[in-house]
Design an enzyme around this catalytic site. Structure first.
Site, PDB file in Angstrom:
ATOM      1  CE  LYS A   5     -17.062  -0.900   3.190  1.00 11.82           C
ATOM      2  NZ  LYS A   5     -18.183  -0.894   2.208  1.00 11.82           N
ATOM      3  CB  ALA A  26      -0.933  -0.006   1.205  1.00 11.98           C
ATOM      4  CD  GLU A  72       3.167  -9.111   6.887  1.00 10.97           C
ATOM      5  OE1 GLU A  72       3.912 -10.089   6.814  1.00 10.97           O
ATOM      6  OE2 GLU A  72       3.427  -8.010   6.370  1.00 10.97           O
TER       7      GLU A  72
END
Length: 744
Positions: free
Chosen positions: A641, A514, A713
């Site tokens: 979300k 990301a 993670e």
């Protein structure tokens, strides 16, 4: 020109969801080229030894069988040369499928049957008989501990622990101390999509490879090297990946065997691993950590001593950052840690979601909870008392640290203040109720990544990067980023992922995608916008009224005001003015604020605070997790979300680590016995409560160009410990082995 949009930070639904639920998404085992052959692997039944004979006559007689490939008749490639080095693997001597007759682990491929149908290949594979010369082996982890060692060459991402003060002396002099051995059973990656490869030889002698991988360019590099091909002779595609959890970080043997079969037979080949075959490889290593902690009577930590060991294969040196998390995360003047690996005659253990930290943080947080109880302190108060503002192991400041806020906000959301301190003090009928907590920490990593942005004559924006979406929502967050960076609605953006021919990008993993791919897309869109406007300003075909306007790009339109008159024109019109069917830009993102790294070295971490409620049946010992709250400090949240979904998914896996998942080794044969979902237990819907995920506001202008920290993670780190600590609060009994089983 200004850009007006607000897509980053919004809970946008997944843009790839429709393709997945309608079956339009193509996975590695789904292309059906003409002439496709199906390959089924035959696995070794012994752990160590040598093949004496392979009896394949009955297999070859099965209708539809084309070939049985073994080490006797397989093509020769660069992979089988003595000089071959797997630059993408871990240190040691990499396993080379069908290299020779020597057996290194139970489940090792000894043959591949290729047939016109999968059913024929499977039937033939079951008819193959192999004679072995058996050699002594060891698959027992406890026995392997006597051979533990530190390899001369370590993995590139391995962080050796550093010592501060005199931990042994401080431990001896401290009034309050605990010590013990903490253990984690091996766990297997079990993604929904099993590992599969479809190799298609093209007319120009190139290979198109559909593979279940987290890094198409890594597989491209591996195959090109293994088959003595140039990079542009191999194209690897993985536009959709049905989960991976780290199992796709390196090329698995199905990739090479499918490519070798295609080279041998000059036909398209598909090799898919079965669920039992998935239990041969890709598993989190078994681990023990000997932890000794000491504190003053006021609860101030005085000594941290950690010694950890994980297992590896006999032929490779797999390592994890196992023991560093305590010395990093807690303020303590004296700390030391040591780490080694223990060889077993199995396949190499591998990275699994939050490798090292999922084990090291959870086991350490269980020990910390023991010390807090020994000090007579509330577990939250103890952690706040010993809270470190810096990377304590390296005495290095952090780019940001909102862990304290996460602890306080998580505790408030959970209602921690109402927790009675004494174990076994909460009860409902035959169930004891317990509350536990732990902190989590994971690296906030960033890798240089490239992306391409292209505007076409139909007014659509096309974004391309080979980053993989393994279910994390990468398609969606990159579309959000492009929408905001360029000023165009998401429904007019096309995202192309998972293709080795696209601009350079690292393998998806480590929670860096990301931040890294997002920054690359942002820069590419900004560069494209500037290039587009400059071309528009220079073109003689651009109307004068537009040239003299103050132009704003918003919602896919160019808007300006001139002499009080509002001017609006589409991107299609603008491209026609400059006489181009399309215009594109490519950029590479680098770490730091706008690609510039701070002069002061700083550590980068994502933090969390996990709070848990369990109920334990007094008579049966059955544990039910009834509440989980996770407060996460992860910089800028691209999409709450999808980010919350990632944290919840990791918390489900961590619940499996705490209560369910355990791969059981049959040491006699060197194989995992419970290699199916009927005996390898994973959490089901009934095992998982409502999970409350909250994101703590954390601004960080140094961790990555957009201030993003990964969240894939962090949910693994601390959750299992919080569950174990809650069980202690419910029952008064400490557990030092995960998973915790009824009656243990």
């Amino acid at each position: 020109m200004n850009v007006v949009s607000a897509n980053i930070g919004q809970p946008v639904p997944r843009i790839d969801g429709f393709a997945k639920v309608t079956g339009q998404a193509t996975y590695a085992a789904e292309p059906h080229p003409p002439g496709l052959l199906y390959g089924v692997i035959v696995n070794s039944l012994i752990a160590r030894g040598r093949i004496e004979a392979i009896h394949d006559e009955a297999a070859r007689a099965v209708p539809g069988v084309i070939e049985v490939m073994t080490h006797h008749n397989r093509p020769h490639t660069a992979l089988f040369e003595k000089s071959y080095v797997d630059g993408l693997g871990v240190p040691g001597s990499p396993y080379r499928p069908l290299h020779d007759g020597e057996i290194h682990f139970n489940g090792q491929p000894v043959a591949v049957v290729f047939a016109e149908t999968f059913e024929a290949a499977r039937e033939a594979a079951m008819l193959i008989q192999v004679d072995y010369e058996r050699w002594p082996h060891n698959a027992d982890f406890d026995a392997a501990l006597y051979q533990k060692y530190m390899p001369s060459k370590t993995r590139s991402n391995y962080v050796p622990p550093k010592t501060r003060g005199n931990a042994s002396e401080a431990y001896a002099l401290s009034p309050i101390k605990i010590e013990g051995r903490f253990h984690l059973a091996p766990e297997h990656h079990n993604p929904m999509e099993m590992h599969a490869t479809t190799v298609i030889p093209e007319e120009d002698c190139t290979l198109t490879v559909w593979d279940k991988t987290q890094g198409p360019q890594a597989v491209q590099t591996y195959l090109a090297s293994a088959l003595s091909l140039s990079g542009n002779e191999v194209r690897v595609r993985n536009p959709y990946v049905g989960g991976a959890f780290g199992s796709g970080l390196r090329a698995q043997h199905n990739v090479f065997l499918a490519a070798l079969g295609a080279k041998m037979l000059k036909r398209p080949i598909r090799v898919t691993l079965t669920r039992p075959q998935m239990f041969t490889h890709v598993f989190r290593p078994e681990a023990v950590m000997d932890i000794a902690l000491a504190a003053d009577r006021d609860g101030t930590l005085q000594s941290i001593i950690v010694e950890g060991v994980t297992d590896t294969s006999r032929f490779e040196h797999n390592m994890e950052n196992l023991v560093i998390w305590g010395p990093i995360g807690y303020k303590c003047p004296n700390a030391t840690a040591d780490y080694k690996i223990a060889p077993r005659d199995t396949y190499t253990s591998s990275d699994m979601r939050a490798p090292g930290a999922a084990t090291g943080v959870n086991l350490f947080e269980m020990a910390i909870d023991e010390l807090a109880w020994a000090c007579g302190m509330d577990p939250l108060a103890f952690r706040l008392h010993n809270y470190s503002e810096i990377d304590a192991m390296h005495n290095m400041p952090l780019t940001s640290n909102a862990l304290r806020e996460a602890l306080l906000q998580g505790a408030e959301r959970f209602g921690w203040n109402g927790r009675p301190p004494a174990p076994r003090s909460l009860r409902d009928g035959r169930e004891f109720i317990g509350h536990g907590m732990a902190i989590g920490i994971w690296d906030a990593m960033f890798s240089p990544t490239a992306a391409r942005a292209r505007l076409t004559s139909d007014g659509r924006l096309h974004i391309a990067t080979p980053a993989s979406d393994i279910g994390t929502g990468t398609y969606t967050i990159l579309a959000q980023t492009a929408s905001e960076a360029f000023g165009i609605p998401i429904d007019r953006i096309d995202i192309e992922l998972g293709d080795s021919t696209l601009p350079e990008c690292p393998t998806e993993g480590g929670s860096w995608t990301a931040a890294s791919a997002g920054a690359a897309v942002w820069l590419a869109c900004q560069s494209l916008r500037e290039k587009f406007l400059k071309a528009l300003a220079k073109s003689e075909n651009t109307p004068e009224r537009i040239r003299q306007s103050e132009v704003t790009l918003t919602e896919g339109e160019l808007r300006g005001v001139r002499d009080g008159r509002r001017e609006v024109f589409s991107l299609q019109e603008a491209l026609s003015f400059i006489g181009e069917a399309s215009i594109e830009a490519e950029e590479t993102a680098k770490p730091g604020l706008r690609g510039k790294i701070s002069e002061m070295r700083k550590a980068r971490f994502t933090h969390s605070a996990v709070f848990c409620e369990v109920r334990v049946d007094e008579e049966l010992g059955i544990v039910r997790v009834t509440r989980l709250v996770n407060a996460v400090a992860a910089g800028r949240i691209m999409n709450p979300k999808t980010a919350a979904s990632q944290v919840r998914g990791a918390m489900v896996m961590a619940t499996g680590m705490a209560l369910h998942e355990e791969s059981l080794m049959d040491e006699r044969y060197g194989r995992f016995m419970n290699h199916n979902f009927s005996e390898y237990h994973i959490p089901s819907h009934a095992d998982i409560p409502e999970m409350d995920v909250l994101f703590v506001d954390e601004k960080d202008e140094e961790v990555s160009p957009l201030g993003i920290k990964g969240v894939g993670e962090i949910g693994m780190c601390g959750t299992a410990a919080a569950i174990a600590n809650a069980i202690f609060h419910a029952t008064g009994k400490r557990y030092r082995t995960l998973p915790i089983m009824p009656g243990a």
